[in-house]
Scaffold this active site. Structure first.
Site, PDB file in Angstrom:
ATOM      1  N   GLU A 205      -2.155  17.850   3.409  1.00 45.30           N
ATOM      2  CA  GLU A 205      -1.173  17.964   2.329  1.00 45.30           C
ATOM      3  C   GLU A 205      -1.555  19.079   1.354  1.00 45.30           C
ATOM      4  O   GLU A 205      -0.785  20.035   1.161  1.00 45.30           O
ATOM      5  CB  GLU A 205      -1.037  16.624   1.573  1.00 45.30           C
ATOM      6  CG  GLU A 205      -0.327  15.552   2.356  1.00 45.30           C
ATOM      7  CD  GLU A 205      -0.175  14.269   1.562  1.00 45.30           C
ATOM      8  OE1 GLU A 205       0.726  13.478   1.888  1.00 45.30           O
ATOM      9  OE2 GLU A 205      -0.969  14.045   0.622  1.00 45.30           O
TER      10      GLU A 205
ATOM     11  N   LEU B  38       5.925  12.711   7.805  1.00 42.72           N
ATOM     12  CA  LEU B  38       7.046  12.362   6.925  1.00 42.72           C
ATOM     13  C   LEU B  38       6.502  11.993   5.549  1.00 42.72           C
ATOM     14  O   LEU B  38       6.156  10.834   5.292  1.00 42.72           O
ATOM     15  CB  LEU B  38       7.868  11.215   7.524  1.00 42.72           C
ATOM     16  CG  LEU B  38       9.241  10.995   6.886  1.00 42.72           C
ATOM     17  CD1 LEU B  38      10.105  12.226   7.026  1.00 42.72           C
ATOM     18  CD2 LEU B  38       9.947   9.798   7.514  1.00 42.72           C
ATOM     19  N   ASP B  39       6.448  12.968   4.665  1.00 39.41           N
ATOM     20  CA  ASP B  39       5.991  12.723   3.300  1.00 39.41           C
ATOM     21  C   ASP B  39       7.139  12.115   2.488  1.00 39.41           C
ATOM     22  O   ASP B  39       8.291  12.536   2.600  1.00 39.41           O
ATOM     23  CB  ASP B  39       5.557  14.040   2.665  1.00 39.41           C
ATOM     24  CG  ASP B  39       5.195  13.889   1.217  1.00 39.41           C
ATOM     25  OD1 ASP B  39       4.142  13.308   0.929  1.00 39.41           O
ATOM     26  OD2 ASP B  39       5.995  14.345   0.363  1.00 39.41           O
TER      27      ASP B  39
ATOM     28  N   ASP C 276       7.914   6.402   9.932  1.00 39.54           N
ATOM     29  CA  ASP C 276       6.697   7.233   9.947  1.00 39.54           C
ATOM     30  C   ASP C 276       6.145   7.338  11.357  1.00 39.54           C
ATOM     31  O   ASP C 276       5.746   8.425  11.806  1.00 39.54           O
ATOM     32  CB  ASP C 276       5.638   6.632   9.019  1.00 39.54           C
ATOM     33  CG  ASP C 276       5.978   6.822   7.557  1.00 39.54           C
ATOM     34  OD1 ASP C 276       6.267   7.957   7.165  1.00 39.54           O
ATOM     35  OD2 ASP C 276       5.957   5.838   6.810  1.00 39.54           O
TER      36      ASP C 276
ATOM     37  N   GLU D   1      -1.603  12.258   9.289  1.00 41.77           N
ATOM     38  CA  GLU D   1      -1.809  11.190   8.306  1.00 41.77           C
ATOM     39  C   GLU D   1      -1.752   9.829   8.968  1.00 41.77           C
ATOM     40  O   GLU D   1      -2.391   8.876   8.505  1.00 41.77           O
ATOM     41  CB  GLU D   1      -0.752  11.293   7.198  1.00 41.77           C
ATOM     42  CG  GLU D   1      -0.942  10.266   6.098  1.00 41.77           C
ATOM     43  CD  GLU D   1       0.163  10.302   5.068  1.00 41.77           C
ATOM     44  OE1 GLU D   1      -0.028   9.717   3.977  1.00 41.77           O
ATOM     45  OE2 GLU D   1       1.214  10.910   5.351  1.00 41.77           O
ATOM     46  N   GLU D   2      -0.993   9.705  10.041  1.00 42.65           N
ATOM     47  CA  GLU D   2      -0.815   8.420  10.696  1.00 42.65           C
ATOM     48  C   GLU D   2      -1.907   8.129  11.719  1.00 42.65           C
ATOM     49  O   GLU D   2      -1.897   7.071  12.343  1.00 42.65           O
ATOM     50  CB  GLU D   2       0.555   8.378  11.395  1.00 42.65           C
ATOM     51  CG  GLU D   2       1.709   8.810  10.528  1.00 42.65           C
ATOM     52  CD  GLU D   2       1.835   8.010   9.249  1.00 42.65           C
ATOM     53  OE1 GLU D   2       1.408   6.827   9.244  1.00 42.65           O
ATOM     54  OE2 GLU D   2       2.345   8.545   8.255  1.00 42.65           O
TER      55      GLU D   2
ATOM     56  N   ASP E 179       1.485  16.202   8.039  1.00 45.31           N
ATOM     57  CA  ASP E 179       1.983  14.927   7.528  1.00 45.31           C
ATOM     58  C   ASP E 179       3.399  14.784   8.074  1.00 45.31           C
ATOM     59  O   ASP E 179       4.305  15.512   7.652  1.00 45.31           O
ATOM     60  CB  ASP E 179       1.988  14.924   6.000  1.00 45.31           C
ATOM     61  CG  ASP E 179       2.448  13.597   5.416  1.00 45.31           C
ATOM     62  OD1 ASP E 179       2.853  12.710   6.197  1.00 45.31           O
ATOM     63  OD2 ASP E 179       2.418  13.454   4.181  1.00 45.31           O
TER      64      ASP E 179
ATOM     65  N   ASP F 200       0.872  -1.178   0.000  1.00 46.54           N
ATOM     66  CA  ASP F 200       0.000   0.000   0.000  1.00 46.54           C
ATOM     67  C   ASP F 200       0.904   1.222   0.000  1.00 46.54           C
ATOM     68  O   ASP F 200       1.833   1.302   0.804  1.00 46.54           O
ATOM     69  CB  ASP F 200      -0.905  -0.012   1.235  1.00 46.54           C
ATOM     70  CG  ASP F 200      -1.898   1.157   1.223  1.00 46.54           C
ATOM     71  OD1 ASP F 200      -1.893   1.906   0.224  1.00 46.54           O
ATOM     72  OD2 ASP F 200      -2.658   1.303   2.191  1.00 46.54           O
TER      73      ASP F 200
END
Length: 518
Positions: free
Chosen positions: A465, A304-305, A261, A284-285, A302, A253
């Site tokens: 984002e 760690l993009d 992350d 995001e997490e 976010d 995924d």
């Protein structure tokens, strides 16, 4: 009356005196004519080391040179023939002519008395303003750069008197001062010494009327978290742990969390909690928004993009956006109150930024009065003001897009890309493709160089984002759209809502959206 004999004797005496005077003039003229050519002869100094004699079939080719200290006339000057030094490549030095020596002796300037030995051997006076020659490198010596005590000579170079006294004639023993060649100044801000550093916290203290003390405190904690993440990403131990993370499948995924992350998310959560200025956060997490307390701000981020590429040492980044808390939702339950606060439109953003972890750690930030850049100076551990009032070029010549998905794109985007590739667009220039597959890295290049950073598929999250990055792009003079609407005007309806995203130069985005079905 004198007789005839006396008159004859007088005439004879006068004639002898006339003949003698005419003879003297003739002798003087002859002497001058002979001595002038001799005065014009240029003399050569004899070489002190005698060249070896050479023989050819027993016959001596050249005679030995005269002994050291003797002088020979230059045969070239008097039209002479052969000499022992005519075949040598190194010719003896030529002295001035005798006439020139006489003239120089007559017109010689007065000699300056020699300096006392005490002046030559003693150190230069402290009150004299001058510059000693720098070493071969133009950079500051390491002893000064690292903060150690410098030598007296180096200290004199770095002495910075605001109004130095006008220098008088320097002593004869001083060498000429070193002049550094001019160089073009960069467009971004620079600093001359450590005392001129403008940190991120100091910048926020003077930037804009909407930057209050509470926002400065919050930004101090966010930048501390970014420094911590940058240090972890540069750690070999952390990279090895990421490589050995068996729970992660690269092809499972695209948004599956990795170990790093989770670490970055925990660092951001801890920094925001400890600030005491945050009421709610969304990451995001995290599956849902989290209510922290009664702070004045709401933060979405976010952590760690681009973490999928961290094993390949490809640049990554942290994205964050800051909103004001909605007091009208304080009466709701915690879960609903947190969700409503984080689902605000991008137009309500107070501040936003991203941190790029690459060859340098750069943070681009906006508090509503333009886009500014800060670079992490590891020697002092601070983000230093480095990019002043960043303006995205109105047009660029680079587009960032995954060309492998060309046949999955809408027809309007396909036609636009075909045009700019072939030089058939409005600029009549052929565009180049640069794609890193890290949103922060692709956008940072677009911000500095112009062009477009795009993802036409619905992969990017609107809340943490698209909204913060669109806010930054518009603050820099660019545009952000999903192909149909302005990003900052979209009302989020869910935390992890996804959409296409097109960011970049104003004229390029305008040309892009002119095509239908983008």
């Amino acid at each position: 009356m004198r007789d005839r004999a006396d008159l004859d004797e007088e005439d004879a005496a006068n004639g002898s005196r006339g003949s003698s005077s005419s003879a003297s003039r003739s002798y003087l003229l002859l002497f001058v004519l002979c001595i002038i050519p001799l005065l014009s002869i240029r003399w050569r100094a004899a070489v002190k080391s005698s060249p070896p004699s050479t023989t050819n079939g027993g016959n001596r080719v050249s005679d030995s040179p005269p002994a050291p200290g003797r002088w020979l006339p230059s045969f070239a000057a008097i039209g002479g023939g052969k000499g022992w030094n005519l075949g040598s490549k190194t010719k003896p030095p030529v002295s001035p002519s005798m006439l020139a020596k006489v003239i120089a002796a007559v017109r010689r300037p007065p000699t300056r008395p020699p300096l006392p030995s005490s002046i030559i051997t003693s150190s230069p006076p402290s009150g004299l303003y001058y510059k000693l020659p720098l070493p071969s490198s133009w950079f500051v010596p390491p002893s000064v750069r690292k903060g150690r005590k410098a030598s007296p000579a180096t200290a004199s170079i770095r002495s910075s008197d605001s109004n130095p006294p006008p220098p008088s004639l320097p002593p004869a023993f001083l060498p000429p001062s070193f002049v550094r060649p001019p160089r073009a100044m960069p467009k971004f801000a620079t600093r001359n010494s450590r005392e001129d550093v403008v940190s991120l916290t100091g910048f926020l203290g003077t930037e804009g009327t909407n930057v209050d003390v509470e926002l400065v405190v919050l930004m101090t904690h966010i930048q501390a978290a970014c420094k911590h993440i940058a240090a972890i990403l540069a750690s070999p131990a952390e990279l090895q742990a990421s490589l050995l993370d068996s729970s992660f499948d690269y092809y499972a995924d695209r948004d599956a969390p990795k170990r790093v992350d989770i670490v970055a998310n925990n660092i951001m959560n801890a920094a925001l909690r400890s600030s005491g200025k945050v009421a709610a956060i969304a990451s995001e997490e995290e599956d849902e928004a989290i209510w922290l307390g009664e702070g004045p701000f709401v933060v979405v981020f976010d952590p760690l993009d681009g973490s999928r590429n961290i094993d390949s040492s490809i640049p990554t980044g942290t994205i964050f956006g800051i909103y004001r808390r909605l007091p009208e939702a304080d009466h709701l339950p915690l879960t609903e109150k947190a969700a409503i606060n984080v689902l605000q439109r991008g137009e309500r953003i107070v501040a936003a930024g991203y941190a790029l972890y690459s060859s340098a750690t750069v943070m681009c930030l906006s508090v509503g009065s333009g886009l500014y850049g800060f670079t992490l100076d590891h020697s002092i551990g601070e983000f230093v003001y480095s990019h002043h009032d960043i303006r995205i070029p109105e047009r660029g010549q680079i587009y960032s897009l995954n060309d492998a998905r060309y046949f999955d794109w809408p027809s309007g985007l396909q036609r636009y890309i075909d045009n700019i590739r072939q030089g058939k667009g409005q600029t009549r220039k052929k565009y180049s493709a640069r794609y890193i597959c890290s949103l922060v890295a692709d956008l940072h290049r677009t911000v500095l160089c112009g062009g477009l950073a795009m993802n036409p598929r619905s992969h990017l999250q609107l809340v943490y984002e698209a909204n913060p990055l669109s806010y930054l792009v518009e603050q820099g003079g660019g545009k952000a759209t999903d192909g149909k609407r302005r990003i900052l005007e979209i009302n989020p309806i869910m935390l992890h809502q996804r959409l296409p995203l097109f960011l970049g130069s104003m004229a390029d985005i305008a040309e892009l959206v002119a095509f239908d079905f983008v």
